[in-house]
Scaffold this motif. Structure first.
Motif, PDB file in Angstrom:
ATOM      1  N   PRO A 123      53.578  23.144  27.281  1.00 37.99           N
ATOM      2  CA  PRO A 123      53.113  23.820  26.065  1.00 37.99           C
ATOM      3  C   PRO A 123      52.707  25.258  26.373  1.00 37.99           C
ATOM      4  CG  PRO A 123      52.170  21.613  26.210  1.00 37.99           C
ATOM      5  CD  PRO A 123      52.868  21.858  27.502  1.00 37.99           C
ATOM      6  N   LYS A 124      53.017  26.171  25.450  1.00 32.45           N
ATOM      7  CA  LYS A 124      52.809  27.590  25.712  1.00 32.45           C
ATOM      8  C   LYS A 124      51.350  27.953  25.950  1.00 32.45           C
ATOM      9  CE  LYS A 124      56.898  29.409  23.341  1.00 32.45           C
ATOM     10  NZ  LYS A 124      57.381  30.368  22.324  1.00 32.45           N
ATOM     11  N   GLN A 125      50.419  27.289  25.242  1.00 30.28           N
ATOM     12  CA  GLN A 125      49.010  27.641  25.383  1.00 30.28           C
ATOM     13  C   GLN A 125      48.316  26.887  26.517  1.00 30.28           C
ATOM     14  OE1 GLN A 125      47.750  30.189  23.723  1.00 30.28           O
ATOM     15  NE2 GLN A 125      49.843  30.380  22.937  1.00 30.28           N
ATOM     16  N   SER A 126      49.044  25.993  27.148  1.00 31.83           N
ATOM     17  CA  SER A 126      48.451  25.268  28.283  1.00 31.83           C
ATOM     18  C   SER A 126      48.450  26.167  29.518  1.00 31.83           C
ATOM     19  CB  SER A 126      49.236  23.992  28.564  1.00 31.83           C
ATOM     20  OG  SER A 126      50.530  24.296  29.074  1.00 31.83           O
ATOM     21  N   VAL A 127      47.651  25.794  30.500  1.00 35.41           N
ATOM     22  CA  VAL A 127      47.552  26.596  31.737  1.00 35.41           C
ATOM     23  C   VAL A 127      48.903  26.657  32.428  1.00 35.41           C
ATOM     24  CG1 VAL A 127      46.449  26.790  33.988  1.00 35.41           C
ATOM     25  CG2 VAL A 127      45.114  26.038  32.007  1.00 35.41           C
ATOM     26  N   PHE A 128      49.533  25.500  32.578  1.00 32.33           N
ATOM     27  CA  PHE A 128      50.832  25.469  33.261  1.00 32.33           C
ATOM     28  C   PHE A 128      51.894  26.220  32.440  1.00 32.33           C
ATOM     29  CE2 PHE A 128      49.755  21.222  35.531  1.00 32.33           C
ATOM     30  CZ  PHE A 128      48.845  21.898  36.324  1.00 32.33           C
TER      31      PHE A 128
ATOM     32  N   VAL B 208      45.646  28.382  40.667  1.00 24.68           N
ATOM     33  CA  VAL B 208      46.165  28.201  39.310  1.00 24.68           C
ATOM     34  C   VAL B 208      45.548  29.227  38.368  1.00 24.68           C
ATOM     35  CG1 VAL B 208      46.163  26.620  37.343  1.00 24.68           C
ATOM     36  CG2 VAL B 208      46.732  25.772  39.622  1.00 24.68           C
ATOM     37  N   SER B 209      44.238  29.466  38.537  1.00 22.67           N
ATOM     38  CA  SER B 209      43.572  30.464  37.699  1.00 22.67           C
ATOM     39  C   SER B 209      44.152  31.854  37.944  1.00 22.67           C
ATOM     40  CB  SER B 209      42.070  30.472  37.992  1.00 22.67           C
ATOM     41  OG  SER B 209      41.424  31.531  37.343  1.00 22.67           O
ATOM     42  N   SER B 210      44.376  32.184  39.212  1.00 22.07           N
ATOM     43  CA  SER B 210      44.933  33.499  39.536  1.00 22.07           C
ATOM     44  C   SER B 210      46.356  33.639  39.032  1.00 22.07           C
ATOM     45  CB  SER B 210      44.872  33.709  41.049  1.00 22.07           C
ATOM     46  OG  SER B 210      45.365  34.969  41.409  1.00 22.07           O
ATOM     47  N   LEU B 211      47.157  32.565  39.139  1.00 24.18           N
ATOM     48  CA  LEU B 211      48.551  32.612  38.677  1.00 24.18           C
ATOM     49  C   LEU B 211      48.631  32.729  37.157  1.00 24.18           C
ATOM     50  CD1 LEU B 211      50.150  29.882  40.977  1.00 24.18           C
ATOM     51  CD2 LEU B 211      50.653  32.326  41.027  1.00 24.18           C
TER      52      LEU B 211
ATOM     53  N   ALA C 251      40.926  18.258  36.625  1.00 24.27           N
ATOM     54  CA  ALA C 251      40.026  19.282  37.171  1.00 24.27           C
ATOM     55  C   ALA C 251      40.344  20.644  36.565  1.00 24.27           C
ATOM     56  CB  ALA C 251      40.161  19.319  38.697  1.00 24.27           C
ATOM     57  N   ILE C 252      41.632  20.966  36.416  1.00 20.31           N
ATOM     58  CA  ILE C 252      42.025  22.258  35.822  1.00 20.31           C
ATOM     59  C   ILE C 252      41.544  22.359  34.391  1.00 20.31           C
ATOM     60  CG2 ILE C 252      44.024  23.604  35.095  1.00 20.31           C
ATOM     61  CD1 ILE C 252      45.468  22.557  37.613  1.00 20.31           C
ATOM     62  N   THR C 253      41.677  21.280  33.649  1.00 21.27           N
ATOM     63  CA  THR C 253      41.245  21.275  32.252  1.00 21.27           C
ATOM     64  C   THR C 253      39.753  21.533  32.140  1.00 21.27           C
ATOM     65  OG1 THR C 253      43.022  19.743  31.662  1.00 21.27           O
ATOM     66  CG2 THR C 253      41.159  19.894  30.143  1.00 21.27           C
ATOM     67  N   LEU C 254      38.972  20.886  33.029  1.00 22.36           N
ATOM     68  CA  LEU C 254      37.520  21.052  33.000  1.00 22.36           C
ATOM     69  C   LEU C 254      37.122  22.475  33.378  1.00 22.36           C
ATOM     70  CD1 LEU C 254      36.095  17.738  34.520  1.00 22.36           C
ATOM     71  CD2 LEU C 254      35.398  18.781  32.361  1.00 22.36           C
ATOM     72  N   LEU C 255      37.705  23.003  34.436  1.00 19.51           N
ATOM     73  CA  LEU C 255      37.255  24.288  34.964  1.00 19.51           C
ATOM     74  C   LEU C 255      37.800  25.479  34.172  1.00 19.51           C
ATOM     75  CD1 LEU C 255      37.399  23.579  38.806  1.00 19.51           C
ATOM     76  CD2 LEU C 255      35.402  24.328  37.532  1.00 19.51           C
ATOM     77  N   LEU C 256      39.019  25.367  33.657  1.00 17.51           N
ATOM     78  CA  LEU C 256      39.614  26.500  32.948  1.00 17.51           C
ATOM     79  C   LEU C 256      39.401  26.427  31.431  1.00 17.51           C
ATOM     80  CD1 LEU C 256      40.820  26.837  35.773  1.00 17.51           C
ATOM     81  CD2 LEU C 256      42.956  27.570  34.702  1.00 17.51           C
ATOM     82  N   GLY C 257      38.870  25.309  30.966  1.00 16.75           N
ATOM     83  CA  GLY C 257      38.498  25.224  29.557  1.00 16.75           C
ATOM     84  C   GLY C 257      39.666  25.064  28.616  1.00 16.75           C
ATOM     85  N   ARG C 258      40.860  24.771  29.092  1.00 17.24           N
ATOM     86  CA  ARG C 258      42.022  24.517  28.230  1.00 17.24           C
ATOM     87  C   ARG C 258      42.905  23.504  28.938  1.00 17.24           C
ATOM     88  NH1 ARG C 258      45.523  29.524  27.026  1.00 17.24           N
ATOM     89  NH2 ARG C 258      43.505  30.543  26.682  1.00 17.24           N
ATOM     90  N   PRO C 259      43.768  22.795  28.193  1.00 18.20           N
ATOM     91  CA  PRO C 259      44.601  21.759  28.811  1.00 18.20           C
ATOM     92  C   PRO C 259      45.488  22.326  29.905  1.00 18.20           C
ATOM     93  CG  PRO C 259      44.645  21.594  26.429  1.00 18.20           C
ATOM     94  CD  PRO C 259      43.962  22.880  26.734  1.00 18.20           C
ATOM     95  N   ALA C 260      45.648  21.535  30.955  1.00 18.26           N
ATOM     96  CA  ALA C 260      46.545  21.953  32.030  1.00 18.26           C
ATOM     97  C   ALA C 260      47.981  21.966  31.545  1.00 18.26           C
ATOM     98  CB  ALA C 260      46.400  21.014  33.228  1.00 18.26           C
ATOM     99  N   GLY C 261      48.315  21.005  30.709  1.00 25.46           N
ATOM    100  CA  GLY C 261      49.672  20.937  30.170  1.00 25.46           C
ATOM    101  C   GLY C 261      50.488  19.829  30.786  1.00 25.46           C
TER     102      GLY C 261
END
Length: 802
Positions: free
Chosen positions: A768-773, A660-663, A749-759
């Motif tokens: 949401p545009k600013q979410s990871v997804f 997810v981080s790489s994508l 887990a994504i929210t914790l590790l990437l520091g922003r909402p997964a979405g």
């Protein structure tokens, strides 16, 4: 998300729940702790009077199955059950088939003692009596009477012969010849041939008549000889009766309730008169054989071979640690005398089955199966309910050596086999007789529930180990620490390990450190010292891994952020000692068909379960971002600096976050590590070794510059109940220098590790545009748009392209 509170990281044992000051105040446990199911199976098997209800105890090695079984038998065996002594004695009619005697417990030793006393007396008294003047005089009188009759009968024939000039001569002992006389000398062939025919006929007729008279005389002599022998035998019997008659009468009266013993005593009584030469000869051969076979110097013919001797009101419980064929079924010893191999009934030796007859025999299943012919022999004995002593040589070869064939011993025994589940399943599958002979399975538990009552029960179990091993008594704090360690061994806050061997070892080592400190009791300090010592002794390989982290050989980051890079956690085992390690998982993306390449699988370093985990997370990604349109981004996954096989799916959550981080291009917080597996719906599933994994990353953080207060580990929420963390980790959490987070879904887990909402997708499937997804969705849409524009350009340039 908030980190887990302290009470969820370690479930301490509350001292007020332990109503004692030390194990000295506790009564040792007589029951099998935490093994109600196995105990019920054993109780049922032991109570069943029918054959085939033997027990196979299933469980891991070290659970204390044998110790618990012995303790149960010690307190629950049927003491009213009558045990027996078994003896082998000579069979005077068929020496190759010794006779078996069955006596109540204790009487076998008494019978042997009585016969030893009797024979010891006879060895001295019989030679004295039969060499006495009175016996010799009576024997000589009988002999003279017989001699006189023999002489008179022969003299009568000789007298008749002399009248007819014929001589009666003795040719051999018992052989006689009639010879014609020529005066004072017997006729020679020449002188007899010179006689006239009348003289020859006269001699021949005379000799014919004399031969008839001689034959009649010899028949009478034979009858008189038998009469003499009978009278001599009667004299011997009368003399023997005078010596031992009253003793035999006493023995027969003493054993009147045992018909077989009485029959044997009467047989000995009759046999003695016919075999007086055993006592009257010099006896050098008997003495040599007795010396060679380590027996007493007395007539072997009348020995009592006490095969099995039981104590009164005691049910035999035998543990056979080396179940070889001879150790189990008994054997017949041989002695060599003057180059000849010799054996008899007195050289029969018992096996464990003989000793356990009427009681219980405990053995290890693997050891039984390893020994040749033992398993088949055991099944044969249980089916026949009889124990036949056969030499192993006869079992292994077509030609058997000459030996004795003792009467079979009736067998009434309960067998308890200890083994693991794999062996039990193999026997069930491949031996159809196994289920018929071992109808009861005692399935031993690995753990028990941890409650206030069970903790007190466990404390009594600890007290029983202390008493049994003769250790120093434990304070209630020491008991609490052992209980906490037991929960750690069970990997569950509400379970206690039943691995008795490990608990016993911990108590022994705690006792050692307490004695080193000259303490009178084992305290929690000594228990902690024992645990530290055990960890230190086993941690050389762990420290080598940690050294590689400290000096930078193993690349691990505990601070900063990085795209497509996640700290995963694994557990390594080195001969019973397990520890956690950090592993860097990385993912990269590139233009493609949306597939995920598992590098570990492609180079054949990934196990089946790991490959399955990667396929599941690929499926999850497709369900999120390729429902309507294909993904034009492919990715590759790998464990960096891994040179061994990887298996298990506990890193699938870390791999998913790396993807997810790489994508998305959103970097991952390196101060956090994560463990857990995922399913196709994104739910986080539990994994094993959670305590070791958390502690492994905690040590890694200490080695990489120390704790910053931002570091921590993310674990599945379903693993919170398994947390029994080391005191150093708990203390660091208490001071806010470390944290443990629990997640139930991938998005957390994504929210914790990437520091922003997964979405979270709206009704139209938009994130949401600013979410990871949302970032991934926008990136994929842009790539699809570029793909459509490129396709349209190509079609415009060449209309034949569709």
């Amino acid at each position: 998300m908030k980190p887990l509170p302290l009470h969820q990281l370690y479930k301490a044992c509350v001292l007020k729940d332990l109503p004692f000051k030390s194990t000295r105040q506790l009564e040792p446990l007589a029951e099998i702790v935490g093994q109600n199911r196995a105990q019920e199976a054993v109780r049922f098997a032991l109570a069943m009077p029918h054959g085939g209800y033997n027990v196979y105890a299933v469980g891991r090695n070290g659970l204390g199955k044998r110790t618990m079984m012995l303790r149960y038998l010690e307190h629950h065996v049927d003491t009213e059950q009558q045990s027996h002594d078994w003896c082998y004695v000579a069979n005077f009619e068929d020496p190759r088939s010794p006779t078996l005697l069955k006596l109540p417990a204790g009487q076998g030793a008494q019978l042997r003692q009585d016969m030893d006393k009797l024979m010891t007396r006879l060895v001295k008294v019989i030679p004295q009596t039969f060499d006495s003047d009175s016996f010799v005089e009576r024997a000589e009188q009988l002999k003279n009477e017989y001699g006189k009759k023999q002489e008179d009968a022969l003299e009568k024939v000789a007298s008749q012969a002399r009248k007819k000039k014929v001589s009666l001569t003795v040719t051999t002992p018992g052989g006689y010849r009639l010879v014609a006389m020529n005066g004072e000398e017997p006729h020679t062939a020449e002188t007899f041939e010179a006689l006239s025919d009348t003289e020859k006929n006269r001699f021949e007729q005379a000799i014919d008549k004399l031969e008839k008279q001689l034959r009649q005389a010899l028949r009478k002599i034979a009858d008189w000889e038998q009469e003499y022998a009978d009278k001599q035998q009667a004299l011997n019997q009368e003399t023997l009766e005078g010596i031992i008659g009253h003793q035999f009468d006493e023995l027969v009266a003493r054993y009147a309730g045992l018909p077989d013993v009485v029959a044997y005593l009467n047989a000995v009584r009759a046999d003695l008169a016919e075999n007086l030469d055993i006592f009257l000869d010099d006896g050098e051969e008997q003495a040599a054989i007795a010396y060679a076979s380590l027996d007493k110097k007395m007539p072997r013919r009348y020995l009592i071979n006490l095969l099995v001797h039981q104590k009164t009101n005691e049910v035999p419980v035998i543990v056979e640690d080396n179940p070889t064929y001879h150790n189990l079924f008994g054997y017949v010893e041989n002695v060599t005398y003057k180059g000849t191999v010799f054996t008899d009934f007195s050289l029969i030796r018992p096996g464990s089955l003989h000793k356990a007859n009427g009681g219980y025999l405990l053995m290890d299943a693997i050891k039984v199966l390893e020994q040749p012919f033992v398993w088949d022999g055991l099944k044969r004995a249980l089916r026949a309910r009889a124990l036949q002593i056969n030499s192993l040589e006869r079992e292994m070869t077509l030609s058997g050596t000459i030996s004795i064939e003792p009467e079979a011993v009736p067998l009434e025994v309960k067998i308890v086999l200890f083994g693991d589940r794999e062996t039990w399943l193999l026997l069930q599958e491949y031996d159809p007789e196994f289920a018929e002979l071992f109808r009861v399975t005692a399935d031993f538990e690995n753990e028990m529930y941890r409650t206030d009552d069970s903790q007190l029960l466990y404390a009594k179990f600890i007290a029983s180990l202390v008493n049994e091993k003769k250790l120093l008594h434990c304070t209630h704090k020491a008991v609490a620490r052992v209980i906490e360690h037991s929960a750690r061994m069970a990997e569950h806050q509400d379970r206690l390990s039943l691995h008795a061997a490990d608990i016993a070892n911990l108590l022994r080592e705690s006792d050692y450190w307490a004695r080193q400190a000259q303490a009178k009791m084992i305290s929690d300090v000594h228990v902690e010292r024992a645990l530290e010592s055990a960890r230190y002794r086993s941690s050389r390989i762990r420290d080598q891994f940690y050294d590689s982290i400290r000096d930078g050989t193993t690349l691990v980051s505990t601070t900063g952020r990085c795209v497509g890079q996640v700290n995963a956690l694994s557990v390594l085992s080195t001969g019973g000692y397990e520890f956690g390690l950090s592993n860097r998982v990385t993912a990269t993306c590139y233009y493609g068909d949306g597939g995920v390449m598992d590098i570990e699988r492609d180079v054949k370093l990934g196990g089946n379960i790991h490959s399955k985990g990667v396929m599941i997370l690929t499926s999850w990604l497709s369900s999120r971002f390729a429902v309507d349109d294909p993904m034009h981004l492919s990715a590759s996954l790998t464990f960096e600096q891994n040179y061994g096989e990887v298996d298990g799916d506990s890193a699938s959550l870390a791999e998913l976050v790396a993807l997810v981080s790489s994508l998305s291009g959103v970097p991952v917080r390196q101060e956090l590590a994560i463990t857990g597996s995922v399913n196709q719906f994104g739910e986080v599933q539990p994994i094993g070794g959670v305590n070791e994994k958390v502690e492994g990353f905690f040590v890694t953080c200490q080695l990489k510059g120390g704790l910053t207060g931002d570091q921590g580990v993310i674990v599945p929420a379903t693993n919170v109940q398994n947390l029994m963390l080391d005191s150093d980790v708990v203390e660091a959490v208490r001071k806010g220098r470390f944290a443990v987070y629990a997640v139930t879904h991938v998005e957390e887990a994504i929210t914790l590790l990437l520091g922003r909402p997964a979405g979270k997708a709206d009704d139209k499937g938009r994130y949401p545009k600013q979410s990871v997804f949302g970032i991934i969705q926008q990136r994929l849409e842009k790539m699809r748009e570029n793909e459509r524009q490129e396709q349209a350009r190509l079609e415009h340039k060449d209309p034949s392209i569709h």
